[in-house]
Design a protein around this motif. Structure first.
Motif, PDB file in Angstrom:
ATOM      1  N   GLU A  90       4.044  26.200  46.496  1.00  0.00           N
ATOM      2  CA  GLU A  90       4.459  24.903  47.035  1.00  0.00           C
ATOM      3  C   GLU A  90       4.722  23.902  45.918  1.00  0.00           C
ATOM      4  OE1 GLU A  90       1.307  23.922  49.692  1.00  0.00           O
ATOM      5  OE2 GLU A  90       2.057  25.193  51.329  1.00  0.00           O
ATOM      6  N   THR A  91       3.852  23.896  44.902  1.00  0.00           N
ATOM      7  CA  THR A  91       4.062  22.980  43.779  1.00  0.00           C
ATOM      8  C   THR A  91       5.321  23.349  43.016  1.00  0.00           C
ATOM      9  OG1 THR A  91       1.672  22.678  43.571  1.00  0.00           O
ATOM     10  CG2 THR A  91       3.031  21.976  41.715  1.00  0.00           C
ATOM     11  N   GLY A  92       5.576  24.654  42.877  1.00  0.00           N
ATOM     12  CA  GLY A  92       6.803  25.091  42.217  1.00  0.00           C
ATOM     13  C   GLY A  92       8.039  24.622  42.955  1.00  0.00           C
ATOM     14  N   ALA A  93       8.004  24.722  44.296  1.00  0.00           N
ATOM     15  CA  ALA A  93       9.137  24.251  45.100  1.00  0.00           C
ATOM     16  C   ALA A  93       9.317  22.742  44.958  1.00  0.00           C
ATOM     17  CB  ALA A  93       8.920  24.628  46.557  1.00  0.00           C
ATOM     18  N   TYR A  94       8.199  22.012  44.932  1.00  0.00           N
ATOM     19  CA  TYR A  94       8.262  20.565  44.752  1.00  0.00           C
ATOM     20  C   TYR A  94       8.848  20.200  43.392  1.00  0.00           C
ATOM     21  CZ  TYR A  94       6.496  15.908  43.550  1.00  0.00           C
ATOM     22  OH  TYR A  94       6.391  14.612  43.109  1.00  0.00           O
ATOM     23  N   GLN A  95       8.387  20.878  42.336  1.00  0.00           N
ATOM     24  CA  GLN A  95       8.876  20.583  40.997  1.00  0.00           C
ATOM     25  C   GLN A  95      10.341  20.988  40.830  1.00  0.00           C
ATOM     26  OE1 GLN A  95       7.606  18.832  38.701  1.00  0.00           O
ATOM     27  NE2 GLN A  95       5.422  18.709  39.177  1.00  0.00           N
ATOM     28  N   ALA A  96      10.762  22.017  41.561  1.00  0.00           N
ATOM     29  CA  ALA A  96      12.178  22.405  41.494  1.00  0.00           C
ATOM     30  C   ALA A  96      13.074  21.273  41.950  1.00  0.00           C
ATOM     31  CB  ALA A  96      12.416  23.647  42.340  1.00  0.00           C
ATOM     32  N   VAL A  97      12.593  20.506  42.940  1.00  0.00           N
ATOM     33  CA  VAL A  97      13.352  19.351  43.426  1.00  0.00           C
ATOM     34  C   VAL A  97      13.182  18.165  42.470  1.00  0.00           C
ATOM     35  CG1 VAL A  97      13.610  17.688  45.304  1.00  0.00           C
ATOM     36  CG2 VAL A  97      13.198  20.113  45.817  1.00  0.00           C
ATOM     37  N   LYS A  98      11.931  17.889  42.109  1.00  0.00           N
ATOM     38  CA  LYS A  98      11.645  16.739  41.252  1.00  0.00           C
ATOM     39  C   LYS A  98      12.363  16.842  39.901  1.00  0.00           C
ATOM     40  CE  LYS A  98       7.857  14.206  39.047  1.00  0.00           C
ATOM     41  NZ  LYS A  98       6.379  14.126  38.844  1.00  0.00           N
ATOM     42  N   GLN A  99      12.348  18.027  39.339  1.00  0.00           N
ATOM     43  CA  GLN A  99      12.966  18.245  38.029  1.00  0.00           C
ATOM     44  C   GLN A  99      14.388  18.805  38.163  1.00  0.00           C
ATOM     45  OE1 GLN A  99      11.304  17.183  35.486  1.00  0.00           O
ATOM     46  NE2 GLN A  99       9.243  17.034  36.344  1.00  0.00           N
ATOM     47  N   GLY A 100      14.972  18.680  39.334  1.00  0.00           N
ATOM     48  CA  GLY A 100      16.281  19.283  39.603  1.00  0.00           C
ATOM     49  C   GLY A 100      17.355  18.973  38.569  1.00  0.00           C
ATOM     50  N   PRO A 101      17.622  17.694  38.271  1.00  0.00           N
ATOM     51  CA  PRO A 101      18.662  17.379  37.273  1.00  0.00           C
ATOM     52  C   PRO A 101      18.359  17.970  35.900  1.00  0.00           C
ATOM     53  CG  PRO A 101      18.145  15.453  38.594  1.00  0.00           C
ATOM     54  CD  PRO A 101      17.104  16.493  38.935  1.00  0.00           C
ATOM     55  N   LEU A 102      17.085  17.906  35.485  1.00  0.00           N
ATOM     56  CA  LEU A 102      16.692  18.478  34.194  1.00  0.00           C
ATOM     57  C   LEU A 102      16.908  19.983  34.183  1.00  0.00           C
ATOM     58  CD1 LEU A 102      15.233  18.430  31.413  1.00  0.00           C
ATOM     59  CD2 LEU A 102      13.081  18.671  32.689  1.00  0.00           C
ATOM     60  N   LEU A 103      16.462  20.662  35.235  1.00  0.00           N
ATOM     61  CA  LEU A 103      16.596  22.116  35.302  1.00  0.00           C
ATOM     62  C   LEU A 103      18.062  22.534  35.339  1.00  0.00           C
ATOM     63  CD1 LEU A 103      13.706  22.809  37.819  1.00  0.00           C
ATOM     64  CD2 LEU A 103      13.721  23.408  35.392  1.00  0.00           C
ATOM     65  N   GLN A 104      18.892  21.742  36.006  1.00  0.00           N
ATOM     66  CA  GLN A 104      20.318  22.045  36.037  1.00  0.00           C
ATOM     67  C   GLN A 104      20.932  21.929  34.651  1.00  0.00           C
ATOM     68  OE1 GLN A 104      22.544  19.752  38.881  1.00  0.00           O
ATOM     69  NE2 GLN A 104      24.484  20.751  38.425  1.00  0.00           N
ATOM     70  N   ASP A 105      20.554  20.878  33.908  1.00  0.00           N
ATOM     71  CA  ASP A 105      21.047  20.721  32.536  1.00  0.00           C
ATOM     72  C   ASP A 105      20.590  21.890  31.662  1.00  0.00           C
ATOM     73  OD1 ASP A 105      22.317  18.356  33.146  1.00  0.00           O
ATOM     74  OD2 ASP A 105      20.708  17.074  32.374  1.00  0.00           O
ATOM     75  N   ILE A 106      19.335  22.309  31.828  1.00  0.00           N
ATOM     76  CA  ILE A 106      18.811  23.420  31.033  1.00  0.00           C
ATOM     77  C   ILE A 106      19.584  24.700  31.347  1.00  0.00           C
ATOM     78  CG2 ILE A 106      16.814  24.939  30.727  1.00  0.00           C
ATOM     79  CD1 ILE A 106      15.033  22.467  31.027  1.00  0.00           C
ATOM     80  N   GLU A 107      19.832  24.951  32.619  1.00  0.00           N
ATOM     81  CA  GLU A 107      20.583  26.149  32.999  1.00  0.00           C
ATOM     82  C   GLU A 107      21.987  26.127  32.401  1.00  0.00           C
ATOM     83  OE1 GLU A 107      18.471  27.293  37.266  1.00  0.00           O
ATOM     84  OE2 GLU A 107      20.142  25.879  37.230  1.00  0.00           O
ATOM     85  N   GLN A 108      22.611  24.964  32.381  1.00  0.00           N
ATOM     86  CA  GLN A 108      23.959  24.858  31.821  1.00  0.00           C
ATOM     87  C   GLN A 108      23.962  25.020  30.308  1.00  0.00           C
ATOM     88  OE1 GLN A 108      25.303  21.039  33.268  1.00  0.00           O
ATOM     89  NE2 GLN A 108      25.936  21.861  35.256  1.00  0.00           N
ATOM     90  N   ASN A 109      22.948  24.466  29.652  1.00  0.00           N
ATOM     91  CA  ASN A 109      22.929  24.478  28.182  1.00  0.00           C
ATOM     92  C   ASN A 109      22.330  25.749  27.586  1.00  0.00           C
ATOM     93  OD1 ASN A 109      24.063  21.885  28.000  1.00  0.00           O
ATOM     94  ND2 ASN A 109      22.058  20.904  28.188  1.00  0.00           N
TER      95      ASN A 109
END
Length: 391
Positions: A90-109
């Motif tokens: 549940e915390t992982g799912a929450y952080q996936a949303v909270k850190q969404g823009p950061l994680l998207q940038d990391i995936e792209q870079n």
């Protein structure tokens, strides 16, 4: 809850590191005096070197922890069910949303999936909540002075001193795991020095206080270790009963097209015939089965435990929507004492099992598979009492 993983050593960055002339063992004051000169030779000023080492001491709790890593003796089923809790999911799912823009940038870079980063973040420190209480400088000096693995820890002492010199390490206040890992994803000082990223743009690499710094640095480290961008790492599959079990295991990768021709099908998603992977059976042919892609191998550079890596990789797939693994009905495994006897017997037959430690690691699994083949048993790399008796 105390993390189970903050103390398992990352060894990727020091394989080729030179030994320090400070050596190991002997008088600790003499050891520090020699180390002061070496730090100066590495570019620190006299005042910086002395300030970094001021008040340093041997930590006996570090040595005790170094000799007691029993959690990695659990099998995959027990280990995964213990650490992949509902709260972590549940915390992982929450952080996936909270850190969404950061994680998207990391995936792209960097091409590293958010599931992998979230899994390591969760398993290592419960998403930054449990980072360890050992004074990092003293932990590193204790293990560098200890003669078991000085070639591993002396370079980490040097790296921590360089981080101190640039303002990213406090020798009196920086705390982490007993083995010197620091921050929310538990990286060693040399990995931080070489792959740390200022993800939040504040001018410092702070893996303890900044999730952006920690996750971006983890992604960069994985890319440095050989991560293939935007590629899979682990996928659960269903196997035919007549599969040649001797073809399974990390040492026997094959094109996906060949696995499909042999009757391997995915439990979730699809298989890409252009890729290659190995079939791994963490608990033998009667337990769960996975395709391990080349990126799975990269994770062993982060952590050497087969059970930990498999669990982290599986957790990452769960965070990206995969179902709970099919446990099956595996044969009962061996106790720690039995595995040590097994390792001794395999070693006596000329097999390389690594250290005789009662842990069913990668080398022991390969040796088990070889012995099973030689004895005409299903070669699924899962040791049983029957195999032990035959040996």
């Amino acid at each position: 809850m105390k993390s189970l993983f903050i103390s398992f050593l990352v060894v990727s960055s020091v394989a080729a590191a030179p030994l320090s002339a400070a050596g190991c063992g002997g008088n600790f004051t003499t050891f520090l005096s020699t180390l002061t000169l070496e730090l100066q030779a590495e570019g620190l000023s006299d005042s910086q070197a002395k300030a970094f080492l001021h008040g340093a001491r041997i930590d006996p709790e570090v040595l005790k922890a170094d000799r007691a890593q029993g959690v990695f003796r659990l099998d995959f089923d027990d280990f995964a069910r213990r650490v992949i809790s509902r709260n972590r999911l549940e915390t992982g799912a929450y952080q996936a949303v909270k850190q969404g823009p950061l994680l998207q940038d990391i995936e792209q870079n960097y091409g590293v999936s958010r599931g992998v980063l979230l899994a390591f973040w969760g398993l290592e420190t419960d998403f930054g909540q449990v980072q360890g209480t050992y004074k990092t400088r003293d932990a590193l000096l204790t293990l560098a002075h200890d003669c078991r693995r000085p070639q591993l820890f002396l370079p980490q002492v040097m790296a921590a001193a360089k981080l101190y010199a640039r303002g990213d390490f406090d020798p009196l206040r920086t705390r982490g795991a007993w083995a010197g890992e620091i921050g929310q994803v538990q990286m060693l000082p040399r990995d931080i020095l070489e792959n740390g990223v200022d993800g939040d743009g504040d001018g410092h690499v702070d893996l303890k206080g900044s999730a952006a710094d920690a996750l971006t640095s983890a992604a960069r480290l994985l890319r440095h270790l050989g991560w293939q961008p935007n590629a899979p790492w682990l996928q659960e599959v269903t196997l035919p009963d007549d599969l040649d079990w001797a073809r399974t295991g990390l040492d026997h990768p094959a094109p996906i097209s060949e696995w499909v021709a042999r009757g391997v099908v995915p439990r979730d998603g699809v298989l890409d015939p252009a890729l290659s992977a190995a079939v791994i059976l963490p608990m033998g042919r009667k337990g769960p089965a996975f395709l391990a892609y080349p990126n799975f191998e990269v994770l062993f550079e982060w952590n050497k435990s087969f059970v930990y890596v498999t669990t982290a990789a599986y957790f990452a797939t769960r965070l990206e929507g995969a179902p709970v693994f099919e446990a099956g009905h595996p044969d009962p495994g061996l106790s720690k004492a039995q595995i040590k006897i097994l390792q001794e017997k395999l070693s006596a037959r000329g097999a390389d099992v690594g250290t005789v430690d009662g842990i069913l690691g990668r080398k022991t699994r390969a040796a088990v598979q070889g012995a099973q083949s030689a004895l005409g048993l299903p070669a699924d790399a899962w040791p049983t009492v029957g195999l032990l008796n035959r040996l």
